[in-house]
Design a protein around this motif. Structure first.
Motif, mmCIF file in Angstrom:
data_model
loop_
_atom_site.group_PDB
_atom_site.id
_atom_site.type_symbol
_atom_site.label_atom_id
_atom_site.label_comp_id
_atom_site.label_asym_id
_atom_site.label_seq_id
_atom_site.Cartn_x
_atom_site.Cartn_y
_atom_site.Cartn_z
ATOM 1 N N ILE A 618 15.980 -22.072 38.656
ATOM 2 C CA ILE A 618 16.292 -21.324 37.430
ATOM 3 C C ILE A 618 15.394 -20.093 37.336
ATOM 4 O O ILE A 618 15.868 -18.975 37.118
ATOM 5 N N ASP A 621 16.454 -17.595 39.763
ATOM 6 C CA ASP A 621 17.695 -16.969 39.341
ATOM 7 C C ASP A 621 17.422 -15.862 38.320
ATOM 8 O O ASP A 621 17.995 -14.775 38.382
ATOM 9 N N GLU A 622 16.561 -16.161 37.415
ATOM 10 C CA GLU A 622 16.229 -15.167 36.385
ATOM 11 C C GLU A 622 15.599 -13.932 37.006
ATOM 12 O O GLU A 622 16.024 -12.792 36.744
ATOM 13 N N SER A 625 18.055 -12.071 39.585
ATOM 14 C CA SER A 625 19.197 -11.384 38.989
ATOM 15 C C SER A 625 18.737 -10.146 38.221
ATOM 16 O O SER A 625 19.447 -9.150 38.114
ATOM 17 N N ARG A 629 20.318 -6.569 39.039
ATOM 18 C CA ARG A 629 21.007 -5.798 38.010
ATOM 19 C C ARG A 629 20.369 -4.445 37.735
ATOM 20 O O ARG A 629 21.074 -3.472 37.516
ATOM 21 N N PHE A 673 17.337 -15.247 20.805
ATOM 22 C CA PHE A 673 18.365 -14.906 21.755
ATOM 23 C C PHE A 673 19.167 -13.702 21.272
ATOM 24 O O PHE A 673 19.658 -13.653 20.172
ATOM 25 N N GLU A 675 22.242 -11.524 22.640
ATOM 26 C CA GLU A 675 23.154 -11.414 23.786
ATOM 27 C C GLU A 675 23.254 -9.996 24.337
ATOM 28 O O GLU A 675 23.726 -9.791 25.438
ATOM 29 N N LYS A 677 20.662 -8.088 24.965
ATOM 30 C CA LYS A 677 19.531 -7.858 25.868
ATOM 31 C C LYS A 677 19.567 -8.915 26.957
ATOM 32 O O LYS A 677 19.174 -10.046 26.737
ATOM 33 N N GLU A 678 19.955 -8.474 28.118
ATOM 34 C CA GLU A 678 20.213 -9.479 29.139
ATOM 35 C C GLU A 678 18.998 -9.938 29.915
ATOM 36 O O GLU A 678 19.062 -10.864 30.686
ATOM 37 N N GLY A 679 17.927 -9.305 29.772
ATOM 38 C CA GLY A 679 16.787 -9.689 30.612
ATOM 39 C C GLY A 679 15.781 -10.587 29.937
ATOM 40 O O GLY A 679 15.193 -11.459 30.581
ATOM 41 N N LEU A 681 15.634 -12.962 27.823
ATOM 42 C CA LEU A 681 15.714 -14.424 27.732
ATOM 43 C C LEU A 681 15.297 -15.068 29.040
ATOM 44 O O LEU A 681 14.555 -16.066 29.056
ATOM 45 N N GLY A 682 15.767 -14.499 30.085
ATOM 46 C CA GLY A 682 15.445 -15.033 31.402
ATOM 47 C C GLY A 682 13.953 -15.077 31.653
ATOM 48 O O GLY A 682 13.441 -16.035 32.236
ATOM 49 N N MET A 685 12.354 -17.938 30.102
ATOM 50 C CA MET A 685 12.613 -19.158 30.855
ATOM 51 C C MET A 685 11.751 -19.209 32.098
ATOM 52 O O MET A 685 11.145 -20.246 32.395
ATOM 53 N N SER A 688 8.294 -19.984 31.382
ATOM 54 C CA SER A 688 8.033 -21.357 30.944
ATOM 55 C C SER A 688 7.940 -22.311 32.115
ATOM 56 O O SER A 688 7.282 -23.348 32.034
ATOM 57 N N PHE A 689 8.589 -21.942 33.209
ATOM 58 C CA PHE A 689 8.571 -22.853 34.351
ATOM 59 C C PHE A 689 7.445 -22.553 35.326
ATOM 60 O O PHE A 689 6.814 -23.445 35.876
ATOM 61 N N THR B 22 23.516 -17.246 37.756
ATOM 62 C CA THR B 22 24.108 -15.912 37.638
ATOM 63 C C THR B 22 25.433 -15.806 38.359
ATOM 64 O O THR B 22 26.424 -15.309 37.811
ATOM 65 N N TYR B 50 21.450 -27.617 36.990
ATOM 66 C CA TYR B 50 20.667 -26.812 36.045
ATOM 67 C C TYR B 50 21.499 -25.669 35.529
ATOM 68 O O TYR B 50 22.591 -25.393 36.009
ATOM 69 N N SER B 52 20.983 -21.521 34.060
ATOM 70 C CA SER B 52 20.060 -20.402 33.851
ATOM 71 C C SER B 52 20.551 -19.565 32.678
ATOM 72 O O SER B 52 21.581 -19.865 32.074
ATOM 73 N N SER B 53 19.844 -18.492 32.371
ATOM 74 C CA SER B 53 20.191 -17.699 31.193
ATOM 75 C C SER B 53 21.593 -17.133 31.282
ATOM 76 O O SER B 53 22.268 -16.930 30.272
ATOM 77 N N ARG B 57 24.448 -17.551 28.392
ATOM 78 C CA ARG B 57 25.193 -16.435 27.790
ATOM 79 C C ARG B 57 26.678 -16.745 27.735
ATOM 80 O O ARG B 57 27.364 -16.430 26.760
#
Lengths: 712, 97
Positions: A618, A621-622, A625, A629, A673, A675, A677-679, A681-682, A685, A688-689, B22, B50, B52-53, B57
Motif C-alpha cells: 500500500i 502504491d501511494e 503512483s 502522476r 479526505f 477527493e 486532492k489526490e496525493g 491521503l496517500g 497512509m 502510517s505504515f 492504483t 489490501y 490503497s488510497s 477514492r
C-alpha cells in the motif's frame, strides 16, 4: 598554374612621359610669367629713363625762345591758313598744295623767329636723340609740342618730328595732321596732369595707330599758354623687344628641358629602374622555381652598406626563397605526422572501445554499471565484467600508461589475459602474479596498467579483490561510502615476480562498490586545480542515497562542471558494482506500476510477515503512483525503485528516485479526505505504515528513502 | 484483480479478488458499468488483500454517486483494510461490517 613570363617593363616610360610633360608645362608657365614681367619692366624702365629727359628738356627750353617761336608760328597760321581753308582736304602729305602752304607759312617768319625755330628744332632733335639713345632707332616715333589755348579750349600741335614745324587746331577748327603718327590731343587730355606736369607711359589705343605709349612733360609756363612736349612710342617697339625676349627664352628653356629630361631619364634608369627590373626578375624567377618544385635559394643578400627599400625587397626575396624551402619541409613533416597520429588515434580508439562492454548487467544477485567518457586523445582506460561461472562474477577497472596504439594493444593484451586466466578454479592473487609476469616480460617500452579486480562469490557473499596500483575504491555499506583501504600493490607489467596481496570483504544485500580512474581524481580546471579524492568522497556522501545508475551520471556531471570547459585530458571512467537485487528502472506509466508490484513481491519473497507485506505494498502504491502522476508533469519520465531486505535488522529499506520537478511529497498532507486532492491521503497512509520516510533533493533528483520493519 | 459482479434488482453485489490499488482501481471503474443501474452496492472483500488510497477514492465516488453512507456496503474486510479505513477516516463514509 603556369606563370606567364612577365613582359619587359614600361615603368620608366610611365614615369618619364609625365615627367616630360610636367617640365614643359613648368617651362611654359614660367615663359608666360617672364614675358609679362619683362614687358612691364621694359615699359617702366623706359618710362623711368624718359622722365629726366623730358624734364630737362622742358626746363632747358628757353622760354623766350619758345615763346617767340610759338607766338609767331601762331600768327602765321592765323594769316595764312584762312587762305587754304577751303582746300583743307587737299592738304595732305606729299601734295603740292601742302608744300605751297608750308612755304607761305614760313615766309611769314622773321629772322628772329627763324633762328628761334632752328634752335628749337635743334633742341628737339637733341631730345629725340636722347630718347633714341635709350633704345633702338625706332624708339620714338613721334615727337611733338602741343600748346593749350585756354580761351578757345584748343590744343595746338606746334611741332611734330624734329624737322617739321606744323600745327593744327582743336576740335572746332579743321585738323591738320601732317605726320601720320600723331594723336590729336584735346584740351582736356592734359587736365589730369596739370599738377604733376608730367605723364609717362600712357597707353593709348585707336583704330589707326593701334597701341601707343605716350609720355609728356609740361614746358614751364609763360603767360597764359600751356605747352607740353609729347613723345610717342608705338607698341611695336615693345612687341619687338618682347618677341626677341620670348625667342631667347624659348630657346633656352627648350634646351634646358631636354637636357633635364635626358639627365633625369638616365638617372632614373640607372639608379632605379634597372634595380627594380632586376628585383622583378628575381621574383619571377623565384615563382617559377617554386611552381616547378625547386626550393633552393640562388639569391643573395644585397651588398650595399646603406640599404634602401629596393635592397630590402631584394633581401626579402632572399629570405622568402630560403624560408619557403624550410616551410615546405616542415609542412611535409607536419602533415605526415598529423596523418600518422590521426590514423593511430582512430585505430587505438577502435581497439579500446572494442574491449569495453557497453551494457550494464542487472541480475538477480548483482548489478554493475559502467560509465566512461573518453578524452580526445585515447587515454587507455579500461573496465570489464563477466561471469566466471554461475556463482562467481568478476568486475574490474584499469588504466594503461601511455597513449596511442601501443597502449591500446597493451590494454587488449591485459584484458585478454585476465579473461582467460580467471576461469574455473583460481585464486585471484596467484592469477594476478602470473598475469603480471607475462605482461612484464617482453615489454620493451615499459607499459603498465593499474587495475582493480574484484571477484564476487555470490553464494558465499564474499568479495575478493586485488588492487594493482589503482585508485582506492569506495565501498558502500549501510548506505554510507567509505574507503576500502585495500592493500596496495604495484601496477601490472612493471616488475616481474611481484607478490600481489589480495583483500576480502563480506557482502550483504545493498552493498556497493564505486570504482574510478585517475581521469576523475586528476580532472583539472582552468585554474590548475585538481578534482581530488577529497571531492570524490564528499560527492559520494551527498549522493549516497542515489541508486548506482543515478550516482554515476551524478558524479560525472560534477566532474564536467569542475572542468569548466577546460579540455578533458584523460578518460573519465567509473564502475559501480552492487550486490543484491539492484534498482528497478521504471517508466511513469501504469503498466510499469504493475511491474513494480511484481518487483516488490520478489524483493520481499523471503519475508513471512504477510500483513507487513500488504501494508508495504500500500505504501509503495501511494508513493509510486504519486511519482507516476506528477513528477514529470504529463511528460514521459523514468524513476528508480530500489528495495533491499536487511535480515539482521528485520527491515526493508527502499528508495524511489526520479528526475522530475522538485517536489517533496511529504509536505502534502491532509487530515480530512478531500477527493480533489489526490496525493495527500496517500501520504498519510504511507507515513502510517513506514517507520522511516525521508525526502531529499540531490542535484536534480527527488530522492525518497524509507524503511519498514517486519516480523518473523 | 478478479471482479465478480451481480446485479440483484438495484443492488449491485461485487466480489473482488486480489488488491485494490492504483492500477486495479482503474480496472474496477472501467469494469463496473452496472453501477449506473444500482441504487446500492455491496462489496465482498474477503479475498481482497489490501486497498490503497486509489481504491478508497473509487468507493467514495460510488458513495457520492449513490447518495449516502448506507448505499456502499463493505463485507468481510480484513484487518489491513479495516485499518486503512480507520486511519483515513473513510470508514465513516461507508458502511463497514
Amino acid at each position: 598554374m603556369k606563370q606567364k613570363k612577365t613582359k619587359k617593363g614600361h615603368l620608366q616610360f610611365k614615369i618619364l612621359l609625365p615627367l616630360l610633360i610636367s617640365l614643359f608645362a613648368i617651362q611654359s608657365v614660367s615663359a608666360i610669367i617672364s614675358y609679362y614681367v619683362f614687358e612691364r619692366d621694359l615699359i617702366s624702365k623706359r618710362n623711368e629713363d624718359l622722365k629726366p629727359i623730358l624734364f630737362s628738356f622742358s626746363e632747358s627750353l628757353g622760354t623766350d625762345l619758345f615763346w617767340g617761336v610759338t607766338n609767331v608760328a601762331k600768327q602765321s597760321v592765323d594769316t595764312v591758313y584762312p587762305k587754304y581753308e577751303a582746300q583743307k582736304d587737299q592738304l595732305i602729305p606729299g601734295s603740292a598744295l601742302l608744300d605751297q602752304y608750308l612755304k607761305e607759312t614760313q615766309e611769314t617768319y622773321d629772322e628772329k623767329t627763324k633762328m628761334g625755330m632752328s634752335l628749337y628744332g635743334t633742341a628737339l632733335s637733341m631730345l629725340t636723340n636722347s630718347i633714341i639713345a635709350l633704345g633702338t632707332p625706332s624708339a620714338s616715333k613721334f615727337l611733338s609740342v602741343v600748346y593749350l589755348v585756354e580761351e578757345t579750349q584748343e590744343a595746338v600741335v606746334i611741332a611734330g618730328d624734329y624737322d617739321d614745324v606744323n600745327y593744327n587746331r582743336g576740335d572746332n577748327k579743321p585738323q591738320f595732321d601732317v605726320m601720320s603718327m600723331g594723336y590729336r590731343y584735346s584740351y582736356d587730355f592734359f587736365a589730369p596732369y596739370y599738377d604733376e606736369g608730367i605723364f609717362i607711359g600712357l597707353e593709348i589705343k585707336d583704330d589707326v595707330h593701334g597701341h601707343v605709349y605716350v609720355s609728356g612733360a609740361r614746358i614751364p609756363k609763360v603767360n597764359t599758354e600751356d605747352c607740353w612736349v609729347i613723345t610717342e612710342t608705338d607698341r611695336s617697339w615693345f612687341t619687338k623687344q618682347m618677341d626677341r625676349f620670348l625667342i631667347t627664352f624659348i630657346q633656352v628653356s627648350l634646351t634646358s628641358v631636354l637636357t633635364t629630361f635626358v639627365i633625369l631619364f638616365l638617372l632614373i634608369h640607372f639608379l632605379f629602374v634597372r634595380r627594380l627590373q632586376r628585383v622583378s626578375r628575381q621574383a619571377n624567377d623565384s615563382t617559377q622555381r617554386m611552381l616547378s618544385g625547386n626550393y633552393d635559394n640562388p639569391f643573395s643578400l644585397s651588398s650595399s652598406r646603406r640599404k634602401d627599400e629596393l635592397d630590402a625587397l631584394n633581401d626579402n626575396l632572399f629570405y622568402l626563397q630560403g624560408g619557403l624551402a624550410q616551410y615546405v619541409e616542415n609542412l611535409r613533416l607536419a602533415v605526415s605526422n598529423e596523418e600518422k597520429s590521426k590514423a593511430e588515434l582512430a585505430l587505438s580508439s577502435q581497439i579500446q572501445l572494442s574491449a569495453l562492454p557497453s551494457k550494464p548487467i542487472i541480475d538477480k544477485s548483482i548489478f554493475v554499471y559502467p560509465l566512461i567518457k573518453l578524452a580526445k586523445q585515447v587515454g587507455g582506460d579500461l573496465y570489464d565484467y563477466f561471469y566466471v561461472d554461475e556463482n562467481r562474477f568478476v568486475f574490474l577497472i584499469g588504466d594503461v600508461s601511455g597513449k596511442g596504439v601501443p597502449a591500446a594493444l597493451f590494454m587488449m593484451k591485459s584484458n585478454a589475459l585476465i579473461r582467460s586466466s580467471l576461469h574455473e578454479r583460481f585464486e585471484i592473487d596467484e592469477e594476478i602474479v602470473e598475469i603480471n609476469n607475462i605482461l612484464s616480460k617482453d615489454n620493451p617500452i615499459g607499459l603498465f596498467i593499474t587495475a582493480f579486480i574484484g571477484v564476487v562469490d555470490i553464494k558465499a557473499k564474499k568479495l575478493t579483490y586485488v588492487n594493482c596500483g589503482h585508485e582506492e575504491v569506495f565501498f558502500r555499506h549501510d548506505g554510507v561510502y567509505h574507503k576500502l583501504n585495500e592493500e596496495s600493490n604495484l601496477p601490472l607489467g612493471l616488475m616481474e615476480d611481484f607478490a600481489y596481496q589480495k583483500g576480502e570483504i563480506s557482502l550483504v544485500e545493498g552493498d556497493a562498490l564505486f570504482l574510478y580512474t585517475d581521469g576523475v581524481s586528476e580532472a583539472e580546471n582552468i585554474r590548475g586545480e585538481f578534482y581530488g579524492k577529497q571531492r570524490i568522497e564528499e560527492k559520494l556522501s551527498i549522493g549516497r542515497k542515489l541508486p548506482l545508475s543515478c550516482l554515476l551520471p551524478f558524479m560525472l556531471k560534477d566532474v564536467d562542471a569542475f572542468q569548466e570547459g577546460k579540455e578533458q585530458a584523460d578518460d573519465i571512467c567509473m564502475v559501480g558494482f552492487g550486490f543484491g537485487t539492484g534498482t528497478m528502472e521504471l517508466m511513469n506509466t501504469f503498466e510499469d506500476l504493475d511491474r513494480s508490484s511484481e518487483y516488490i513481491d520478489e524483493a520481499l519473497a523471503s519475508i513471512r510477515d504477510e500483513r507487513m507485506k500488504s501494508e508495504f505494498h500500500i505504501a509503495m502504491d501511494e508513493l509510486l503512483s504519486n511519482v507516476v502522476r506528477y513528477a514529470y508533469e504529463g511528460k514521459p519520465g523514468k524513476y528508480y525503485f530500489t528495495l533491499r531486505v536487511d535480515k539482521k535488522q528485520k527491515k526493508v529499506h527502499g528508495s524511489i528516485v526520479d528526475k522530475g520537478i522538485a517536489f517533496n511529497p511529504l509536505r502534502e498532507e491532509e487530515t480530512a479526505f478531500d477527493e480533489n486532492k489526490e496525493g495527500g491521503l496517500g501520504i498519510i497512509m504511507a507515513k502510517s505504515f513506514l517507520q522511516e520516510i525521508d525526502y531529499e533533493r540531490i542535484d536534480d533528483y527527488n530522492v525518497l528513502t524509507f524503511s519498514m520493519n517486519y516480523q518473523d | 484483480m478478479e471482479i465478480t459482479k451481480q446485479l440483484d434488482g438495484t443492488l449491485l453485489r461485487v466480489t473482488l479478488v486480489g488488491r485494490l490499488d492504483t492500477v486495479t482501481s482503474q480496472q474496477l471503474t472501467t469494469d463496473l458499468v452496472e453501477i449506473e443501474q444500482a441504487s446500492a452496492v455491496e462489496f465482498d472483500f474477503s479475498k481482497l488483500e489490501y486497498i490503497s488510497s486509489a481504491g478508497l477514492r473509487v468507493l467514495v465516488a460510488y458513495q457520492k454517486k449513490l447518495g449516502g453512507k448506507d448505499k456502499v456496503i463493505i463485507h468481510n474486510a480484513n484487518a489491513i483494510v479495516k485499518n486503512v479505513f480507520s486511519v483515513t477516516g473513510i470508514g465513516n463514509l461507508l458502511t463497514v461490517d
